[in-house]
Design a protein around this motif. Structure first.
Motif, PDB file in Angstrom:
ATOM      1  N   ARG A  35       0.819  -1.209   0.000  1.00 47.12           N
ATOM      2  CA  ARG A  35       0.000   0.000   0.000  1.00 47.12           C
ATOM      3  C   ARG A  35       0.848   1.252   0.000  1.00 47.12           C
ATOM      4  NH1 ARG A  35      -3.511  -1.063   5.008  1.00 47.12           N
ATOM      5  NH2 ARG A  35      -3.042   1.123   5.226  1.00 47.12           N
ATOM      6  N   LEU A  36       1.951   1.224   0.732  1.00 39.17           N
ATOM      7  CA  LEU A  36       2.852   2.369   0.784  1.00 39.17           C
ATOM      8  C   LEU A  36       3.466   2.645  -0.591  1.00 39.17           C
ATOM      9  CD1 LEU A  36       4.265   4.464   2.609  1.00 39.17           C
ATOM     10  CD2 LEU A  36       6.084   2.779   2.893  1.00 39.17           C
ATOM     11  N   ARG A  37       3.966   1.614  -1.235  1.00 42.46           N
ATOM     12  CA  ARG A  37       4.570   1.789  -2.566  1.00 42.46           C
ATOM     13  C   ARG A  37       3.540   2.240  -3.587  1.00 42.46           C
ATOM     14  NH1 ARG A  37       8.221  -3.037  -4.294  1.00 42.46           N
ATOM     15  NH2 ARG A  37       8.724  -1.536  -5.909  1.00 42.46           N
ATOM     16  N   LEU A  38       2.345   1.659  -3.530  1.00 41.79           N
ATOM     17  CA  LEU A  38       1.286   2.048  -4.450  1.00 41.79           C
ATOM     18  C   LEU A  38       0.896   3.506  -4.236  1.00 41.79           C
ATOM     19  CD1 LEU A  38      -0.829   1.353  -6.603  1.00 41.79           C
ATOM     20  CD2 LEU A  38      -2.321   0.609  -4.742  1.00 41.79           C
ATOM     21  N   GLY A  39       0.804   3.908  -2.991  1.00 48.84           N
ATOM     22  CA  GLY A  39       0.457   5.295  -2.686  1.00 48.84           C
ATOM     23  C   GLY A  39       1.463   6.276  -3.269  1.00 48.84           C
ATOM     24  N   TRP A  40       2.753   5.979  -3.098  1.00 45.89           N
ATOM     25  CA  TRP A  40       3.768   6.879  -3.643  1.00 45.89           C
ATOM     26  C   TRP A  40       3.771   6.883  -5.164  1.00 45.89           C
ATOM     27  CZ3 TRP A  40       5.461  10.846  -1.387  1.00 45.89           C
ATOM     28  CH2 TRP A  40       5.625  10.877  -0.009  1.00 45.89           C
ATOM     29  N   LEU A  42       1.104   6.533  -6.990  1.00 49.12           N
ATOM     30  CA  LEU A  42      -0.034   7.381  -7.361  1.00 49.12           C
ATOM     31  C   LEU A  42       0.309   8.862  -7.220  1.00 49.12           C
ATOM     32  CD1 LEU A  42      -2.982   5.385  -5.786  1.00 49.12           C
ATOM     33  CD2 LEU A  42      -2.526   5.724  -8.217  1.00 49.12           C
ATOM     34  N   VAL A  43       1.034   9.202  -6.175  1.00 48.20           N
ATOM     35  CA  VAL A  43       1.461  10.593  -5.995  1.00 48.20           C
ATOM     36  C   VAL A  43       2.376  11.005  -7.129  1.00 48.20           C
ATOM     37  CG1 VAL A  43       2.851  12.117  -4.536  1.00 48.20           C
ATOM     38  CG2 VAL A  43       1.164  10.608  -3.494  1.00 48.20           C
ATOM     39  N   GLU A  44       3.328  10.150  -7.474  1.00 52.59           N
ATOM     40  CA  GLU A  44       4.262  10.448  -8.564  1.00 52.59           C
ATOM     41  C   GLU A  44       3.518  10.637  -9.885  1.00 52.59           C
ATOM     42  OE1 GLU A  44       7.948   8.255 -10.891  1.00 52.59           O
ATOM     43  OE2 GLU A  44       7.268   7.476  -8.963  1.00 52.59           O
ATOM     44  N   THR A  45       2.566   9.760 -10.164  1.00 54.10           N
ATOM     45  CA  THR A  45       1.780   9.857 -11.398  1.00 54.10           C
ATOM     46  C   THR A  45       0.965  11.145 -11.418  1.00 54.10           C
ATOM     47  OG1 THR A  45       1.651   7.460 -11.478  1.00 54.10           O
ATOM     48  CG2 THR A  45       0.088   8.672 -12.831  1.00 54.10           C
ATOM     49  N   LEU A  47       1.618  13.940  -9.870  1.00 55.75           N
ATOM     50  CA  LEU A  47       2.498  15.087 -10.068  1.00 55.75           C
ATOM     51  C   LEU A  47       2.951  15.201 -11.519  1.00 55.75           C
ATOM     52  CD1 LEU A  47       4.690  14.907  -6.841  1.00 55.75           C
ATOM     53  CD2 LEU A  47       2.973  16.636  -7.439  1.00 55.75           C
ATOM     54  N   ARG A  48       3.176  14.076 -12.161  1.00 57.82           N
ATOM     55  CA  ARG A  48       3.557  14.117 -13.571  1.00 57.82           C
ATOM     56  C   ARG A  48       2.420  14.655 -14.420  1.00 57.82           C
ATOM     57  NH1 ARG A  48       7.152   8.731 -14.861  1.00 57.82           N
ATOM     58  NH2 ARG A  48       8.806   9.239 -13.410  1.00 57.82           N
ATOM     59  N   LEU A  49       1.188  14.251 -14.118  1.00 55.09           N
ATOM     60  CA  LEU A  49       0.031  14.734 -14.875  1.00 55.09           C
ATOM     61  C   LEU A  49      -0.173  16.228 -14.676  1.00 55.09           C
ATOM     62  CD1 LEU A  49      -2.520  11.850 -14.294  1.00 55.09           C
ATOM     63  CD2 LEU A  49      -1.384  12.450 -16.432  1.00 55.09           C
ATOM     64  N   VAL A  50       0.051  16.698 -13.480  1.00 55.15           N
ATOM     65  CA  VAL A  50      -0.146  18.107 -13.187  1.00 55.15           C
ATOM     66  C   VAL A  50       0.894  18.972 -13.880  1.00 55.15           C
ATOM     67  CG1 VAL A  50      -0.045  19.813 -11.319  1.00 55.15           C
ATOM     68  CG2 VAL A  50      -1.335  17.725 -11.018  1.00 55.15           C
ATOM     69  N   THR A  51       2.122  18.477 -13.954  1.00 57.76           N
ATOM     70  CA  THR A  51       3.210  19.295 -14.509  1.00 57.76           C
ATOM     71  C   THR A  51       3.426  19.098 -15.999  1.00 57.76           C
ATOM     72  OG1 THR A  51       4.823  17.610 -13.869  1.00 57.76           O
ATOM     73  CG2 THR A  51       4.417  19.369 -12.287  1.00 57.76           C
ATOM     74  N   LEU A  52       2.599  18.307 -16.656  1.00 57.65           N
ATOM     75  CA  LEU A  52       2.738  18.136 -18.107  1.00 57.65           C
ATOM     76  C   LEU A  52       2.519  19.474 -18.815  1.00 57.65           C
ATOM     77  CD1 LEU A  52       0.925  14.823 -19.052  1.00 57.65           C
ATOM     78  CD2 LEU A  52       3.335  15.348 -19.290  1.00 57.65           C
TER      79      LEU A  52
END
Length: 55
Positions: A35-40, A42-45, A47-52
């Motif tokens: 769950r911890l790895r999945l959560g991070w 999702l956060v990374e994804t 942030l990438r979508l926001v900064t495109l």
């Protein structure tokens, strides 16, 4: 309330909370690491979508 009294009460309450936290049993489920790895991820994804840059 006098500031010194307020500060002393704060320290007493903080000590109580610390002792309660230490006494609480800690057990992690086998899924907590996943769950911890999945959560991070999702956060990374997100942030990438926001900064495109849109062209």
């Amino acid at each position: 309330m006098h500031p010194d009294i307020h500060l002393r009460l704060h320290h007493i309450r903080a000590a109580e909370l610390h002792s309660q936290a230490k006494a609480r049993p800690r057990h992690r489920s086998p899924w907590s690491a996943v769950r911890l790895r999945l959560g991070w991820k999702l956060v990374e994804t997100g942030l990438r979508l926001v900064t495109l840059q849109r062209v």
